[in-house]
Motif scaffolding. Sequence first.
Motif, PDB file in Angstrom:
ATOM      1  N   LEU A  74      65.462  37.856  48.070  1.00  0.00           N
ATOM      2  CA  LEU A  74      64.156  37.323  47.699  1.00  0.00           C
ATOM      3  C   LEU A  74      63.240  38.409  47.132  1.00  0.00           C
ATOM      4  CD1 LEU A  74      63.524  34.999  50.771  1.00  0.00           C
ATOM      5  CD2 LEU A  74      64.296  34.335  48.484  1.00  0.00           C
ATOM      6  N   GLU A  75      63.336  39.606  47.697  1.00  0.00           N
ATOM      7  CA  GLU A  75      62.482  40.691  47.252  1.00  0.00           C
ATOM      8  C   GLU A  75      62.836  41.157  45.840  1.00  0.00           C
ATOM      9  OE1 GLU A  75      61.073  45.175  48.706  1.00  0.00           O
ATOM     10  OE2 GLU A  75      62.467  43.970  49.914  1.00  0.00           O
ATOM     11  N   HIS A  76      64.086  40.998  45.465  1.00  0.00           N
ATOM     12  CA  HIS A  76      64.559  41.495  44.157  1.00  0.00           C
ATOM     13  C   HIS A  76      64.832  40.354  43.178  1.00  0.00           C
ATOM     14  CE1 HIS A  76      65.260  44.962  46.814  1.00  0.00           C
ATOM     15  NE2 HIS A  76      65.120  45.702  45.726  1.00  0.00           N
ATOM     16  N   GLN A  77      64.141  39.247  43.338  1.00  0.00           N
ATOM     17  CA  GLN A  77      64.252  38.170  42.353  1.00  0.00           C
ATOM     18  C   GLN A  77      63.746  38.646  40.992  1.00  0.00           C
ATOM     19  OE1 GLN A  77      63.174  34.002  43.828  1.00  0.00           O
ATOM     20  NE2 GLN A  77      62.002  35.313  45.224  1.00  0.00           N
ATOM     21  N   PRO A  78      64.218  38.019  39.906  1.00  0.00           N
ATOM     22  CA  PRO A  78      63.651  38.335  38.577  1.00  0.00           C
ATOM     23  C   PRO A  78      62.153  38.024  38.561  1.00  0.00           C
ATOM     24  CG  PRO A  78      65.668  37.038  38.372  1.00  0.00           C
ATOM     25  CD  PRO A  78      65.317  37.044  39.826  1.00  0.00           C
ATOM     26  N   THR A  79      61.457  38.616  37.619  1.00  0.00           N
ATOM     27  CA  THR A  79      59.993  38.445  37.561  1.00  0.00           C
ATOM     28  C   THR A  79      59.586  36.992  37.363  1.00  0.00           C
ATOM     29  OG1 THR A  79      60.082  38.935  35.190  1.00  0.00           O
ATOM     30  CG2 THR A  79      59.616  40.770  36.680  1.00  0.00           C
ATOM     31  N   TRP A  80      60.450  36.197  36.726  1.00  0.00           N
ATOM     32  CA  TRP A  80      60.090  34.801  36.482  1.00  0.00           C
ATOM     33  C   TRP A  80      60.316  33.908  37.699  1.00  0.00           C
ATOM     34  CZ3 TRP A  80      64.059  31.528  37.413  1.00  0.00           C
ATOM     35  CH2 TRP A  80      65.358  32.042  37.327  1.00  0.00           C
ATOM     36  N   SER A  81      61.100  34.400  38.691  1.00  0.00           N
ATOM     37  CA  SER A  81      61.561  33.557  39.795  1.00  0.00           C
ATOM     38  C   SER A  81      60.657  33.684  41.016  1.00  0.00           C
ATOM     39  CB  SER A  81      63.003  33.926  40.166  1.00  0.00           C
ATOM     40  OG  SER A  81      63.445  33.158  41.280  1.00  0.00           O
ATOM     41  N   ASP A  82      60.413  32.560  41.678  1.00  0.00           N
ATOM     42  CA  ASP A  82      59.694  32.515  42.946  1.00  0.00           C
ATOM     43  C   ASP A  82      60.308  31.376  43.755  1.00  0.00           C
ATOM     44  OD1 ASP A  82      56.197  32.096  43.966  1.00  0.00           O
ATOM     45  OD2 ASP A  82      57.886  33.121  44.924  1.00  0.00           O
ATOM     46  N   LEU A  83      61.497  31.626  44.326  1.00  0.00           N
ATOM     47  CA  LEU A  83      62.315  30.586  44.942  1.00  0.00           C
ATOM     48  C   LEU A  83      61.560  29.858  46.055  1.00  0.00           C
ATOM     49  CD1 LEU A  83      65.147  29.274  45.124  1.00  0.00           C
ATOM     50  CD2 LEU A  83      65.729  31.032  46.831  1.00  0.00           C
ATOM     51  N   PRO A  84      61.421  28.524  45.941  1.00  0.00           N
ATOM     52  CA  PRO A  84      60.718  27.769  46.979  1.00  0.00           C
ATOM     53  C   PRO A  84      61.574  27.660  48.251  1.00  0.00           C
ATOM     54  CG  PRO A  84      60.813  26.563  44.893  1.00  0.00           C
ATOM     55  CD  PRO A  84      61.777  27.689  44.803  1.00  0.00           C
ATOM     56  N   ILE A  85      60.939  27.751  49.403  1.00  0.00           N
ATOM     57  CA  ILE A  85      61.619  27.636  50.689  1.00  0.00           C
ATOM     58  C   ILE A  85      60.834  26.649  51.554  1.00  0.00           C
ATOM     59  CG2 ILE A  85      62.352  28.852  52.781  1.00  0.00           C
ATOM     60  CD1 ILE A  85      62.615  31.366  51.139  1.00  0.00           C
ATOM     61  N   VAL A  86      61.571  25.669  52.125  1.00  0.00           N
ATOM     62  CA  VAL A  86      60.997  24.739  53.094  1.00  0.00           C
ATOM     63  C   VAL A  86      61.569  25.097  54.459  1.00  0.00           C
ATOM     64  CG1 VAL A  86      60.764  22.339  53.806  1.00  0.00           C
ATOM     65  CG2 VAL A  86      60.746  22.926  51.371  1.00  0.00           C
ATOM     66  N   LEU A  87      60.734  25.536  55.393  1.00  0.00           N
ATOM     67  CA  LEU A  87      61.161  25.909  56.747  1.00  0.00           C
ATOM     68  C   LEU A  87      60.933  24.738  57.693  1.00  0.00           C
ATOM     69  CD1 LEU A  87      59.999  29.604  57.296  1.00  0.00           C
ATOM     70  CD2 LEU A  87      62.286  28.729  56.878  1.00  0.00           C
ATOM     71  N   LEU A  88      62.013  24.339  58.396  1.00  0.00           N
ATOM     72  CA  LEU A  88      61.928  23.291  59.407  1.00  0.00           C
ATOM     73  C   LEU A  88      61.522  23.934  60.725  1.00  0.00           C
ATOM     74  CD1 LEU A  88      65.174  21.287  58.508  1.00  0.00           C
ATOM     75  CD2 LEU A  88      62.840  20.876  57.749  1.00  0.00           C
ATOM     76  N   THR A  89      60.353  23.594  61.230  1.00  0.00           N
ATOM     77  CA  THR A  89      59.838  24.189  62.463  1.00  0.00           C
ATOM     78  C   THR A  89      59.898  23.173  63.595  1.00  0.00           C
ATOM     79  OG1 THR A  89      57.567  23.509  62.049  1.00  0.00           O
ATOM     80  CG2 THR A  89      58.277  25.596  61.069  1.00  0.00           C
ATOM     81  N   HIS A  90      59.676  23.676  64.805  1.00  0.00           N
ATOM     82  CA  HIS A  90      59.633  22.810  65.989  1.00  0.00           C
ATOM     83  C   HIS A  90      58.231  22.248  66.157  1.00  0.00           C
ATOM     84  CE1 HIS A  90      63.681  23.799  67.125  1.00  0.00           C
ATOM     85  NE2 HIS A  90      63.405  25.121  67.136  1.00  0.00           N
ATOM     86  N   HIS A  91      58.133  21.229  66.977  1.00  0.00           N
ATOM     87  CA  HIS A  91      56.829  20.634  67.278  1.00  0.00           C
ATOM     88  C   HIS A  91      55.898  21.690  67.861  1.00  0.00           C
ATOM     89  CE1 HIS A  91      53.900  17.590  68.290  1.00  0.00           C
ATOM     90  NE2 HIS A  91      53.859  18.082  69.536  1.00  0.00           N
ATOM     91  N   GLY A  92      54.670  21.727  67.354  1.00  0.00           N
ATOM     92  CA  GLY A  92      53.706  22.699  67.856  1.00  0.00           C
ATOM     93  C   GLY A  92      53.319  23.724  66.828  1.00  0.00           C
ATOM     94  N   GLY A  93      53.924  23.673  65.619  1.00  0.00           N
ATOM     95  CA  GLY A  93      53.505  24.579  64.556  1.00  0.00           C
ATOM     96  C   GLY A  93      54.545  25.630  64.273  1.00  0.00           C
ATOM     97  N   PRO A  94      54.392  26.325  63.167  1.00  0.00           N
ATOM     98  CA  PRO A  94      55.367  27.328  62.757  1.00  0.00           C
ATOM     99  C   PRO A  94      55.405  28.492  63.737  1.00  0.00           C
ATOM    100  CG  PRO A  94      53.415  27.439  61.394  1.00  0.00           C
ATOM    101  CD  PRO A  94      53.268  26.241  62.242  1.00  0.00           C
ATOM    102  N   GLU A  95      56.633  28.959  64.030  1.00  0.00           N
ATOM    103  CA  GLU A  95      56.806  30.079  64.935  1.00  0.00           C
ATOM    104  C   GLU A  95      56.424  31.372  64.260  1.00  0.00           C
ATOM    105  OE1 GLU A  95      58.773  27.721  64.312  1.00  0.00           O
ATOM    106  OE2 GLU A  95      59.664  26.839  66.082  1.00  0.00           O
ATOM    107  N   GLN A  96      56.159  32.357  65.076  1.00  0.00           N
ATOM    108  CA  GLN A  96      55.929  33.699  64.572  1.00  0.00           C
ATOM    109  C   GLN A  96      57.282  34.361  64.337  1.00  0.00           C
ATOM    110  OE1 GLN A  96      52.818  34.823  63.868  1.00  0.00           O
ATOM    111  NE2 GLN A  96      52.227  32.716  64.355  1.00  0.00           N
ATOM    112  N   GLY A  97      57.275  35.538  63.829  1.00  0.00           N
ATOM    113  CA  GLY A  97      58.514  36.275  63.638  1.00  0.00           C
ATOM    114  C   GLY A  97      59.050  36.123  62.242  1.00  0.00           C
TER     115      GLY A  97
END
Length: 556
Positions: A74-97
């Motif tokens: 992800l850090e070395h993607q081409p300048t045109w790229s910004d890969l979308p990511i959908v994170l599935l979290t547990h009930h109660g909100g996104p975890e830290q870490g």
Amino acid sequence: MTIAVPLSERALILAPLGRDSQVALMILNEAGYGGVIAADLGKLCSELDSGAGLLLIAVEALRGPELETLLHYLEHQPTWSDLPIVLLTHHGGPEQGPSSRLSALLGNVTFLERPFHPATLVSLVSTALRGRRRQYEARDRLIDLSESERRLQSTLETLEQQVEERTAQLRHNEEALRQSQKMEAVGQLTGGIAHDFNNMLTGIIGSLELLRRRLARGRMDDLDSLIDLGVTSANRAAGLTHRLLAFSRRQSLDSKAVQMNTLVLSMGELLQRSLNESIQLDMRLNEQLWIAEADPNQLESALLNLVLNARDAMPDGGKLVVETSNQVLDSDFTAGYSNLQPGEYVVLSVADTGCGMPPSVMSRAFDPFFTTKPIGQGTGLGLSMIYGFSKQSGGHVTIDSEIDKGTTVKLYLPRFAGESQPQVTVDPPQSPDAQDGETVLIVEDDPAVRVLVSAVLSELGYAFVEAADADGAVPILDSNQRIDLLISDVGLPGMNGRQLAEIGRQYRPDLKVLFITGYAEHAAVRGGFLDSGMQMITKPFTFDLLTAKVREMIRA
């Protein structure tokens, strides 16, 4: 069921616990999207090399040494790229870490809390894929741009020496082109036209409404003033239309040999009356002046406009110089102007000692509806009309000005190349009344104009036959019907008036034709449009002019 989609638009799904992966894939397939389930983070990273539209990852899967591989990708993607990511979290909100680490690193992470509604997942995926497609489009444009730059660089290396030699000339041509494009931009006319025409239409409609009310009540007093008001407003509208056509170089010009000195001297009294007593008029007329080729009526209007502008620039008095001269324009001068040819020109110059104009105003002086005068004291069409008239006549116009020192406008018109024409003696006016059953064929597609022309000719005793277009007129011309004169609009639907006249003369070789036109591009220069026995008047015209032309042509 697996949906076949391009690798670049598939969803890579990693949710190792339970049936989250299968459920997500089923929902996406039902919505028409494709995807692949990865068994672990390593498999997901290997699939990334083949292409992906987005990642759908459960937050608990972001563990182990493979996480660094994903972050490195992800850090070395081409300048045109910004890969979308959908994170599935547990009930109660996104975890830290790891999830917050990804969010901070990429900035294109969306959180989806489980259990999720299928519509929510589909909406997030749809939004992510639309953004991804725009990234691919940007990539393609960058590739095209890179290729264009490569070709351009090769061309520049080949032409570098020639570019250096021609830079000054190209800059001059570029400025001339920019000015021409600006002057041709019809869109900027809209506001000025609407403002002025609405004022004039108010005068016309208002006077007619008052006439109707007074006549309905039997009041016959003071009707002349209402009629004068309506006619004055209509004439102002006609004048505005004339100026617009002049600016757009689409007015009907009657170009002929013009003795410019004679024309200027004949206007001397009018010009003097137009000036304040504090302004000194000085005429400097070249005794060896060549004969110019122009429409004398338009030239008179241009001169009057220039003198009035000069007067307004000298409210405290000054000196106004009207000068004529001969000048030869070489190719170096004319190269920057597309319609200007090298050759001999007759120059009319109007110079004042007034307030002058700053460069910002001078650069817009010929723009339509641009004026520095207060509202109601100028339409801003005077100079633009002169600009259009000069260009349509094959000439040129320049303006030079300096603050507090004055302004000079020079109008260049081509030297007349034919033989000098003798003055025509005007016959005494003849009675417009018809004689011996004289008949006129009227061809006009506008019913109102057709009715008015027919009514006027009928009152004068002329018989008439009407047609709305050329198709209706041809059978009449090919009949035994007596036709002394054809009156035809130029801009008819289908076959135009000029083509109709050609067909009419095949049936009647001596047919006389009077064209009426409000706008006709190909009739802009009458000398190349009218044959013998043809004349033209422009709309709106007075009925006195119409009947005089009818009598003149029938009796000719």
